[in-house]
Design an enzyme around this catalytic site. Structure first.
Site, mmCIF file in Angstrom:
data_model
loop_
_atom_site.group_PDB
_atom_site.id
_atom_site.type_symbol
_atom_site.label_atom_id
_atom_site.label_comp_id
_atom_site.label_asym_id
_atom_site.label_seq_id
_atom_site.Cartn_x
_atom_site.Cartn_y
_atom_site.Cartn_z
ATOM 1 N N ARG A 129 0.850 -1.190 0.000
ATOM 2 C CA ARG A 129 0.000 0.000 0.000
ATOM 3 C C ARG A 129 0.888 1.243 0.000
ATOM 4 O O ARG A 129 1.950 1.258 0.636
ATOM 5 C CB ARG A 129 -0.903 0.024 1.234
ATOM 6 C CG ARG A 129 -2.091 -0.927 1.166
ATOM 7 C CD ARG A 129 -3.125 -0.461 0.143
ATOM 8 N NE ARG A 129 -4.330 -1.264 0.126
ATOM 9 C CZ ARG A 129 -4.616 -2.202 -0.790
ATOM 10 N NH1 ARG A 129 -3.776 -2.475 -1.758
ATOM 11 N NH2 ARG A 129 -5.762 -2.859 -0.736
ATOM 12 N N HIS B 41 -1.596 1.223 -9.586
ATOM 13 C CA HIS B 41 -2.347 0.287 -8.734
ATOM 14 C C HIS B 41 -3.170 -0.694 -9.591
ATOM 15 O O HIS B 41 -4.392 -0.787 -9.439
ATOM 16 C CB HIS B 41 -3.244 1.034 -7.747
ATOM 17 C CG HIS B 41 -3.595 0.214 -6.537
ATOM 18 N ND1 HIS B 41 -3.647 0.724 -5.274
ATOM 19 C CD2 HIS B 41 -3.918 -1.099 -6.406
ATOM 20 C CE1 HIS B 41 -3.995 -0.222 -4.412
ATOM 21 N NE2 HIS B 41 -4.159 -1.347 -5.078
HETATM 22 P P1 NDP Z 1 -1.981 -11.918 3.975
HETATM 23 O O1 NDP Z 1 -2.821 -11.461 5.112
HETATM 24 O O2 NDP Z 1 -2.155 -13.309 3.470
HETATM 25 O O3 NDP Z 1 -0.435 -11.760 4.389
HETATM 26 C C1 NDP Z 1 0.037 -10.648 5.063
HETATM 27 C C2 NDP Z 1 1.476 -10.912 5.475
HETATM 28 O O4 NDP Z 1 2.024 -9.718 6.044
HETATM 29 C C3 NDP Z 1 1.614 -12.006 6.550
HETATM 30 O O5 NDP Z 1 2.762 -12.792 6.308
HETATM 31 C C4 NDP Z 1 1.778 -11.201 7.837
HETATM 32 O O6 NDP Z 1 2.496 -11.867 8.860
HETATM 33 C C5 NDP Z 1 2.586 -10.031 7.314
HETATM 34 N N1 NDP Z 1 2.482 -8.878 8.216
HETATM 35 C C6 NDP Z 1 1.376 -8.190 8.585
HETATM 36 N N2 NDP Z 1 1.696 -7.210 9.454
HETATM 37 C C7 NDP Z 1 3.029 -7.291 9.646
HETATM 38 C C8 NDP Z 1 3.948 -6.564 10.436
HETATM 39 N N3 NDP Z 1 3.564 -5.559 11.231
HETATM 40 N N4 NDP Z 1 5.247 -6.918 10.403
HETATM 41 C C9 NDP Z 1 5.661 -7.959 9.634
HETATM 42 N N5 NDP Z 1 4.831 -8.694 8.844
HETATM 43 C C10 NDP Z 1 3.536 -8.360 8.860
HETATM 44 O O7 NDP Z 1 -2.164 -10.863 2.807
HETATM 45 P P2 NDP Z 1 -2.011 -11.054 1.215
HETATM 46 O O8 NDP Z 1 -0.726 -11.728 0.943
HETATM 47 O O9 NDP Z 1 -3.244 -11.627 0.655
HETATM 48 O O10 NDP Z 1 -1.991 -9.509 0.749
HETATM 49 C C11 NDP Z 1 -1.015 -8.632 1.243
HETATM 50 C C12 NDP Z 1 -1.317 -7.211 0.831
HETATM 51 O O11 NDP Z 1 -1.069 -7.011 -0.559
HETATM 52 C C13 NDP Z 1 -2.762 -6.731 0.993
HETATM 53 O O12 NDP Z 1 -3.068 -6.418 2.324
HETATM 54 C C14 NDP Z 1 -2.787 -5.495 0.114
HETATM 55 O O13 NDP Z 1 -2.360 -4.372 0.843
HETATM 56 C C15 NDP Z 1 -1.741 -5.829 -0.963
HETATM 57 N N6 NDP Z 1 -2.408 -6.042 -2.249
HETATM 58 C C16 NDP Z 1 -2.097 -5.189 -3.279
HETATM 59 C C17 NDP Z 1 -2.691 -5.341 -4.504
HETATM 60 C C18 NDP Z 1 -2.323 -4.454 -5.636
HETATM 61 O O14 NDP Z 1 -3.058 -4.418 -6.636
HETATM 62 N N7 NDP Z 1 -1.213 -3.729 -5.576
HETATM 63 C C19 NDP Z 1 -3.709 -6.382 -4.748
HETATM 64 C C20 NDP Z 1 -3.914 -7.255 -3.622
HETATM 65 C C21 NDP Z 1 -3.289 -7.067 -2.416
HETATM 66 P P3 NDP Z 1 1.958 -13.240 9.543
HETATM 67 O O15 NDP Z 1 2.208 -14.316 8.501
HETATM 68 O O16 NDP Z 1 2.802 -13.402 10.731
HETATM 69 O O17 NDP Z 1 0.497 -13.027 9.837
HETATM 70 C C1 OXD Z 2 -6.788 -5.139 -3.349
HETATM 71 C C2 OXD Z 2 -6.193 -4.197 -4.277
HETATM 72 O O1 OXD Z 2 -6.590 -5.010 -2.154
HETATM 73 O O2 OXD Z 2 -6.659 -4.105 -5.408
HETATM 74 O O3 OXD Z 2 -7.451 -6.092 -3.812
HETATM 75 O O4 OXD Z 2 -5.214 -3.516 -3.943
#
Ligand code: NDP
Ligand code: OXD
Length: 303
Positions: A218, A266
């Site tokens: 993000r 994005h």
């Molecule tokens: P998940 O919830 O599956 O994974 C999140 C990961 O981040 C986990 O490994 C989690 O750790 C880790 N995490 C969260 N908070 C922290 C922290 N404070 N310190 C260290 N690690 C942390 O999410 P997804 O993989 O499905 O998606 C990740 C992000 O990608 C979304 O939230 C979104 O912001 C972004 N995204 C962007 C898109 C785009 O178009 N650019 C599209 C889709 C998603 P743990 O394993 O320990 O829980």
């Molecule tokens: C999502 C994105 O979170 O598009 O799905 O970023």
């Protein structure tokens, strides 16, 4: 039991027949609500302010993978994010493309192309190049698998440090060690209070000199001015950003004209309408059966 759908007409045109076939009640738009008490589920990007209008609301489903735009739900209302293989595969593809582009010096070749300049540079190998993935969740894991198949040396970092396949995954207290191993740093973190502004001057200084940044988490996680300074000192060589701070990035922003930075607006992924509907139907069924809700967000953790 009914799901109130607050999204685009194109998406509604796919969801409506799927809900009908599944025998589930879909209400498209707040104007179509005849009895607010029948609304148990709500699908939206951001909910309407007055959720109290729906006294039996149990679940709000965010239409994307990230839910940082969502307010805290009232007591008794669960928050779910959309879990769809298409989103995860698309972001994985964008991350792999970006990693390869930076690894193979594409920003520099694009600049040369503008000038019609035929000059080759050293050709680096993936083997021996270290890639660090911040966020080893659903998408980070997919990206790690593909990049490691391509012979990159992949390490991960997550809140828990939970093991994923055979990858070394550092936990919170291992951040500095993880950064020191990241010739290419990939950010796939959700936006929370803990990750806001995490890509900052302090972090860039801990990367190997000349590292590259791939960012698809993000925008608010990135300090763009600190990134510019790191590019100017050579701490960073180049960056690919799918998310920026702010978003959309103003057309006068320095990053647009900087050949070391490649920006996409994005678009790493979007939610396939049918996959989103299948996920929502699974959520509706799970809540009827009092089972675990797929994609349920821990609202205290923020993701
Ligand atoms: P998940 O919830 O599956 O994974 C999140 C990961 O981040 C986990 O490994 C989690 O750790 C880790 N995490 C969260 N908070 C922290 C922290 N404070 N310190 C260290 N690690 C942390 O999410 P997804 O993989 O499905 O998606 C990740 C992000 O990608 C979304 O939230 C979104 O912001 C972004 N995204 C962007 C898109 C785009 O178009 N650019 C599209 C889709 C998603 P743990 O394993 O320990 O829980
Ligand atoms: C999502 C994105 O979170 O598009 O799905 O970023």
């Amino acid at each position: 039991m009914a799901l109130l759908f607050l999204s685009t007409p194109e998406r509604a045109a796919v969801w409506a027949p799927m809900f009908k076939e599944a025998g589930e009640h879909l209400v498209v738009g707040e104007d179509a609500v005849s009895d607010p008490a029948e609304i148990t589920h709500l699908m939206c990007w951001v909910p309407p302010k007055d959720l109290q209008r729906y006294p039996n609301l149990k679940v709000v489903i965010g239409s994307g993978a990230g839910v940082d735009q969502m307010p805290r739900m009232p007591d008794g209302v669960a928050l779910v994010r959309t879990v769809a293989p298409g989103i995860e595969e698309m972001v994985r593809d964008w991350v792999v493309m970006s990693t390869l582009m930076l690894h193979r010096g594409m920003p520099q070749y694009l600049k040369q192309a503008d000038a019609g300049q035929w000059t080759g540079h050293d050709v680096p190998r993936a083997r021996g190049t270290r890639v660090g993935i911040m966020g080893m969740g659903r998408i980070g894991t997919l990206a790690a698998r593909t990049l490691s198949q391509m012979e990159f040396d992949v390490v991960g970092w997550s809140r828990s440090g939970r093991a994923v396949d055979d990858f070394v995954v550092y936990g919170n207290d291992g951040l500095d060690d993880f950064l020191a191993l990241s010739d290419i740093l990939i950010c796939l973190l959700p936006l929370t209070d803990e990750t806001r502004g995490i890509l900052n001057a302090d972090l860039f200084a801990k990367l190997p000199h000349g590292a590259h940044l791939v960012h698809a988490g993000r925008g608010a996680q990135l300090d763009m001015d600190a990134m510019k300074q790191a590019l100017d000192t050579g701490a960073l060589t180049s960056a690919m950003l799918d998310v920026t701070n702010p978003e959309p990035l103003p057309d006068t922003h320095w990053a647009w004209g900087d050949p070391r930075v490649v920006i996409t607006p994005h678009i790493a992924a979007n939610t396939d309408h049918a996959e989103g509907a299948r996920h929502a139907l699974a959520v509706v069924r799970a809540s009827r059966e009092n089972a675990d809700l797929p994609g349920r967000v821990d609202q205290d953790r923020g993701y």
